[in-house]
Design a protein around this motif. Structure first.
Motif, PDB file in Angstrom:
ATOM      1  N   LEU A 182     -21.969  34.493   1.459  1.00  0.00           N
ATOM      2  CA  LEU A 182     -23.230  33.949   1.961  1.00  0.00           C
ATOM      3  C   LEU A 182     -23.417  34.280   3.432  1.00  0.00           C
ATOM      4  O   LEU A 182     -24.507  34.116   3.981  1.00  0.00           O
ATOM      5  CB  LEU A 182     -23.264  32.422   1.779  1.00  0.00           C
ATOM      6  CG  LEU A 182     -23.198  31.886   0.349  1.00  0.00           C
ATOM      7  CD1 LEU A 182     -23.231  30.360   0.366  1.00  0.00           C
ATOM      8  CD2 LEU A 182     -24.328  32.432  -0.502  1.00  0.00           C
ATOM      9  N   CYS A 183     -22.335  34.723   4.060  1.00  0.00           N
ATOM     10  CA  CYS A 183     -22.360  35.068   5.484  1.00  0.00           C
ATOM     11  C   CYS A 183     -22.336  36.590   5.642  1.00  0.00           C
ATOM     12  O   CYS A 183     -22.227  37.329   4.675  1.00  0.00           O
ATOM     13  CB  CYS A 183     -21.152  34.457   6.192  1.00  0.00           C
ATOM     14  SG  CYS A 183     -20.992  32.663   5.960  1.00  0.00           S
ATOM     15  N   ASP A 184     -22.412  37.038   6.861  1.00  0.00           N
ATOM     16  CA  ASP A 184     -22.383  38.466   7.153  1.00  0.00           C
ATOM     17  C   ASP A 184     -21.427  38.725   8.312  1.00  0.00           C
ATOM     18  O   ASP A 184     -21.783  39.370   9.298  1.00  0.00           O
ATOM     19  CB  ASP A 184     -23.792  38.960   7.492  1.00  0.00           C
ATOM     20  CG  ASP A 184     -23.851  40.483   7.574  1.00  0.00           C
ATOM     21  OD1 ASP A 184     -22.957  41.155   7.023  1.00  0.00           O
ATOM     22  OD2 ASP A 184     -24.802  41.007   8.201  1.00  0.00           O
ATOM     23  N   GLY A 185     -20.216  38.160   8.185  1.00  0.00           N
ATOM     24  CA  GLY A 185     -19.239  38.309   9.252  1.00  0.00           C
ATOM     25  C   GLY A 185     -19.530  37.445  10.457  1.00  0.00           C
ATOM     26  O   GLY A 185     -18.926  37.618  11.517  1.00  0.00           O
ATOM     27  N   ARG A 186     -20.451  36.482  10.280  1.00  0.00           N
ATOM     28  CA  ARG A 186     -20.821  35.566  11.360  1.00  0.00           C
ATOM     29  C   ARG A 186     -20.907  34.155  10.810  1.00  0.00           C
ATOM     30  O   ARG A 186     -21.054  33.963   9.605  1.00  0.00           O
ATOM     31  CB  ARG A 186     -22.171  35.970  11.960  1.00  0.00           C
ATOM     32  CG  ARG A 186     -22.127  37.285  12.737  1.00  0.00           C
ATOM     33  CD  ARG A 186     -23.514  37.774  13.049  1.00  0.00           C
ATOM     34  NE  ARG A 186     -24.198  38.246  11.840  1.00  0.00           N
ATOM     35  CZ  ARG A 186     -25.373  38.863  11.846  1.00  0.00           C
ATOM     36  NH1 ARG A 186     -26.003  39.053  12.989  1.00  0.00           N
ATOM     37  NH2 ARG A 186     -25.919  39.274  10.728  1.00  0.00           N
ATOM     38  N   PRO A 187     -20.825  33.140  11.683  1.00  0.00           N
ATOM     39  CA  PRO A 187     -20.937  31.764  11.185  1.00  0.00           C
ATOM     40  C   PRO A 187     -22.277  31.537  10.494  1.00  0.00           C
ATOM     41  O   PRO A 187     -23.255  32.252  10.756  1.00  0.00           O
ATOM     42  CB  PRO A 187     -20.828  30.916  12.463  1.00  0.00           C
ATOM     43  CG  PRO A 187     -20.201  31.811  13.486  1.00  0.00           C
ATOM     44  CD  PRO A 187     -20.631  33.197  13.145  1.00  0.00           C
ATOM     45  N   PRO A 188     -22.348  30.555   9.583  1.00  0.00           N
ATOM     46  CA  PRO A 188     -23.626  30.243   8.931  1.00  0.00           C
ATOM     47  C   PRO A 188     -24.700  29.962   9.971  1.00  0.00           C
ATOM     48  O   PRO A 188     -24.461  29.228  10.937  1.00  0.00           O
ATOM     49  CB  PRO A 188     -23.302  28.988   8.116  1.00  0.00           C
ATOM     50  CG  PRO A 188     -21.837  29.019   7.920  1.00  0.00           C
ATOM     51  CD  PRO A 188     -21.271  29.677   9.138  1.00  0.00           C
ATOM     52  N   PRO A 189     -25.879  30.518   9.816  1.00  0.00           N
ATOM     53  CA  PRO A 189     -26.932  30.318  10.814  1.00  0.00           C
ATOM     54  C   PRO A 189     -27.444  28.890  10.829  1.00  0.00           C
ATOM     55  O   PRO A 189     -27.629  28.268   9.783  1.00  0.00           O
ATOM     56  CB  PRO A 189     -28.033  31.292  10.365  1.00  0.00           C
ATOM     57  CG  PRO A 189     -27.809  31.456   8.893  1.00  0.00           C
ATOM     58  CD  PRO A 189     -26.321  31.375   8.699  1.00  0.00           C
ATOM     59  N   ARG A 190     -27.666  28.361  12.008  1.00  0.00           N
ATOM     60  CA  ARG A 190     -28.182  27.002  12.151  1.00  0.00           C
ATOM     61  C   ARG A 190     -29.568  26.850  11.505  1.00  0.00           C
ATOM     62  O   ARG A 190     -29.943  25.775  11.060  1.00  0.00           O
ATOM     63  CB  ARG A 190     -28.280  26.638  13.633  1.00  0.00           C
ATOM     64  CG  ARG A 190     -26.934  26.393  14.290  1.00  0.00           C
ATOM     65  CD  ARG A 190     -26.434  24.993  14.020  1.00  0.00           C
ATOM     66  NE  ARG A 190     -25.163  24.721  14.662  1.00  0.00           N
ATOM     67  CZ  ARG A 190     -24.574  23.532  14.640  1.00  0.00           C
ATOM     68  NH1 ARG A 190     -25.139  22.543  13.992  1.00  0.00           N
ATOM     69  NH2 ARG A 190     -23.413  23.349  15.241  1.00  0.00           N
ATOM     70  N   SER A 191     -30.308  27.949  11.459  1.00  0.00           N
ATOM     71  CA  SER A 191     -31.666  27.887  10.926  1.00  0.00           C
ATOM     72  C   SER A 191     -31.696  27.515   9.452  1.00  0.00           C
ATOM     73  O   SER A 191     -32.720  27.060   8.948  1.00  0.00           O
ATOM     74  CB  SER A 191     -32.364  29.239  11.123  1.00  0.00           C
ATOM     75  OG  SER A 191     -31.655  30.269  10.449  1.00  0.00           O
ATOM     76  N   GLY A 192     -30.586  27.691   8.747  1.00  0.00           N
ATOM     77  CA  GLY A 192     -30.549  27.358   7.330  1.00  0.00           C
ATOM     78  C   GLY A 192     -29.685  26.157   7.025  1.00  0.00           C
ATOM     79  O   GLY A 192     -29.256  25.985   5.881  1.00  0.00           O
ATOM     80  N   GLN A 193     -29.432  25.319   8.034  1.00  0.00           N
ATOM     81  CA  GLN A 193     -28.538  24.174   7.838  1.00  0.00           C
ATOM     82  C   GLN A 193     -29.148  22.915   8.459  1.00  0.00           C
ATOM     83  O   GLN A 193     -28.506  22.204   9.210  1.00  0.00           O
ATOM     84  CB  GLN A 193     -27.173  24.469   8.482  1.00  0.00           C
ATOM     85  CG  GLN A 193     -26.537  25.787   8.090  1.00  0.00           C
ATOM     86  CD  GLN A 193     -26.193  25.861   6.614  1.00  0.00           C
ATOM     87  OE1 GLN A 193     -25.926  24.854   5.978  1.00  0.00           O
ATOM     88  NE2 GLN A 193     -26.194  27.059   6.057  1.00  0.00           N
ATOM     89  N   ARG A 194     -30.394  22.639   8.173  1.00  0.00           N
ATOM     90  CA  ARG A 194     -31.108  21.572   8.861  1.00  0.00           C
ATOM     91  C   ARG A 194     -31.307  20.302   8.040  1.00  0.00           C
ATOM     92  O   ARG A 194     -31.929  19.361   8.508  1.00  0.00           O
ATOM     93  CB  ARG A 194     -32.452  22.107   9.351  1.00  0.00           C
ATOM     94  CG  ARG A 194     -32.286  23.144  10.461  1.00  0.00           C
ATOM     95  CD  ARG A 194     -33.595  23.740  10.904  1.00  0.00           C
ATOM     96  NE  ARG A 194     -33.405  24.641  12.041  1.00  0.00           N
ATOM     97  CZ  ARG A 194     -34.307  25.518  12.467  1.00  0.00           C
ATOM     98  NH1 ARG A 194     -35.479  25.594  11.850  1.00  0.00           N
ATOM     99  NH2 ARG A 194     -34.067  26.307  13.493  1.00  0.00           N
ATOM    100  N   GLY A 195     -30.789  20.269   6.827  1.00  0.00           N
ATOM    101  CA  GLY A 195     -30.864  19.050   6.036  1.00  0.00           C
ATOM    102  C   GLY A 195     -29.732  18.101   6.399  1.00  0.00           C
ATOM    103  O   GLY A 195     -28.784  18.478   7.098  1.00  0.00           O
ATOM    104  N   PRO A 196     -29.796  16.852   5.949  1.00  0.00           N
ATOM    105  CA  PRO A 196     -28.733  15.894   6.252  1.00  0.00           C
ATOM    106  C   PRO A 196     -27.361  16.389   5.794  1.00  0.00           C
ATOM    107  O   PRO A 196     -27.165  16.697   4.620  1.00  0.00           O
ATOM    108  CB  PRO A 196     -29.163  14.649   5.467  1.00  0.00           C
ATOM    109  CG  PRO A 196     -30.639  14.773   5.341  1.00  0.00           C
ATOM    110  CD  PRO A 196     -30.896  16.237   5.190  1.00  0.00           C
ATOM    111  N   GLY A 197     -26.425  16.467   6.706  1.00  0.00           N
ATOM    112  CA  GLY A 197     -25.072  16.889   6.385  1.00  0.00           C
ATOM    113  C   GLY A 197     -24.869  18.386   6.280  1.00  0.00           C
ATOM    114  O   GLY A 197     -23.735  18.845   6.121  1.00  0.00           O
TER     115      GLY A 197
END
Length: 319
Positions: A41-56
C-alpha cells in the motif's frame, strides 16, 4: 530477495484472519508473523497523512511495514522449501498495490476471500462502533456518510460500500495476474465446509491437502448500546487514538485496554440488520455482482437476497 509466493486478499471482516491462521499450520507454507503488513500500500515511504484522517487512522498507520528491508525480513526466517505468504486484505481494493505486487512478484498466486458485501460492511461498522471509533451509531447513516468521508481522506477501512465492489476489483486483479493465478474463496464455504475449502486452497497453492485444521472463530466484539455513557467513552477513545498517533502503537494499545473494557462491558446483543435496510443497500451491488459471477465462474446471487449467509459466530455478539 525474500518476497511472498502468494497473498491473501479480500476485505476487512471477510475471513482472512481465520484463513491466515489456518494456513500457518501447514508445514509446506510460511505465513508472515505480522499479519497485514500493508507494504504494497506504500511506495517506499510512510503512509501519507492525506489518507489517514479518520478516527484512529494515523495511529493505525504507524504499524504499517513500509521499509523494504523490514518487509523482506518478515520472510527471511521461512524454512527452506516452504512457500511464503502474507495477508493484507486491502490489496484487492487498492489497484496501485496490485500493480506494485505484479512488478515485484508477477508469478505470485492471489488467494481472494469474499464475503456477502452487506454482511461484511455491517460487521466492519460494528467493529469500529464497538471499538469507540465510529461516531455514527446507525449503520445505514454511517453507510450514507461514506462519500463525504472518502472526500475528507478517511482510510479505506471506513469505505463500507466501496470495499464490497468485488467484481471490478477482481477484474483488475485478473487483468494483471491472469485467471490461473487467482483463486476465489467464499467466506461462506470457509464457514460451512472448511475442510473442502482448505483442500481447494492447498491444491491451488500446490501443497499437500489435509494438513490444516478448521479455522478458528474470528475475533468478535460485544455490541455497544448507543447512549450517553457510550457517547462519552467513545469520545475519549477517539481523542486518545488521535493523541496515540504521536506515540508508539503499543503505548496507546496498552493505555486503551481499560477504557475499551468499560465501553464494551455488558456484551449487549447485536441487533439484526433490518431486511428493508439490507435490500435498500444491496442494490448498490447488483451490477457489480453480475460482473463477479462472470469472472469467478460461480453464482453469488444469494448475496442479493433478504438474509445474510454464513458467519463464524451466528450469535449476536459476533462482529
Amino acid at each position: 530477495m525474500a518476497l511472498p509466493d502468494f497473498f491473501l486478499l479480500g476485505a476487512p471482516k471477510a475471513g482472512t484472519t481465520a484463513l491466515h491462521a489456518a494456513l500457518a499450520q501447514h508445514p509446506q507454507l510460511y505465513l508472515s508473523a505480522v499479519k497485514e503488513p500493508k507494504f504494497y500500500l506504500c511506495d517506499g515511504r510512510p503512509p501519507p497523512r492525506s489518507g489517514q484522517r479518520g478516527p484512529g487512522d494515523a495511529h493505525s498507520a504507524q504499524e504499517w511495514v513500509w521499509r523494504r528491508g523490514e518487509y523482506e525480513a518478515l520472510f527471511d526466517v521461512a524454512p527452506p522449501g516452504t512457500l511464503k505468504g502474507e495477508s493484507t486484505p486491502f490489496y484487492l481494493y487498492d489497484r496501485t498495490a496490485q500493480r506494485r505486487i505484479h512488478a515485484d512478484v508477477p508469478h505470485a498466486k492471489m488467494l481472494v476471500v469474499l464475503r456477502d458485501p452487506i454482511d461484511r460492511a455491517y460487521s466492519n461498522w460494528m467493529h469500529l462502533w464497538s471499538d469507540g471509533l465510529e461516531p455514527i451509531g446507525d449503520f445505514a447513516d454511517a453507510w450514507a456518510a461514506e462519500d463525504a468521508r472518502v472526500e475528507a481522506g478517511w482510510a479505506p477501512f471506513w469505505h463500507y460500500r466501496r470495499l464490497g465492489l468485488y467484481g471490478e476489483q477482481l477484474r483488475d486483479l485478473i487483468d494483471l495476474f491472469g485467471r490461473e493465478q487467482v483463486h476465489v474463496l467464499r467466506y461462506r464455504d470457509l464457514v460451512e465446509a472448511p475442510d473442502l475449502a482448505l483442500d481447494k486452497v492447498s491444491a491451488f497453492l500446490g501443497v499437500d491437502p489435509g494438513r490444516v485444521e478448521q479455522p478458528a472463530r474470528e475475533n468478535s466484539r460485544p455490541y455497544v448500546e448507543p447512549g450517553r455513557r457510550t457517547a462519552v467513552l467513545s469520545r475519549v477513545v477517539r481523542a486518545g487514538a488521535a493523541a496515540g498517533a504521536y506515540a508508539p502503537p503499543q503505548v496507546w494499545r496498552r493505555a486503551s485496554e481499560p477504557l475499551l473494557g468499560l465501553l464494551q462491558q455488558g456484551g449487549a446483543r447485536r441487533p439484526v440488520l433490518e431486511q428493508e435496510v439490507r435490500m435498500r443497500l444491496v442494490e448498490a451491488y447488483r451490477e457489480d455482482n453480475a460482473l463477479l459471477n462472470e469472472l469467478a465462474g460461480q453464482s453469488f446471487g444469494d448475496w442479493m437476497g433478504t438474509t445474510s449467509r454464513g458467519q463464524f459466530a451466528p450469535t449476536a455478539g459476533e462482529s
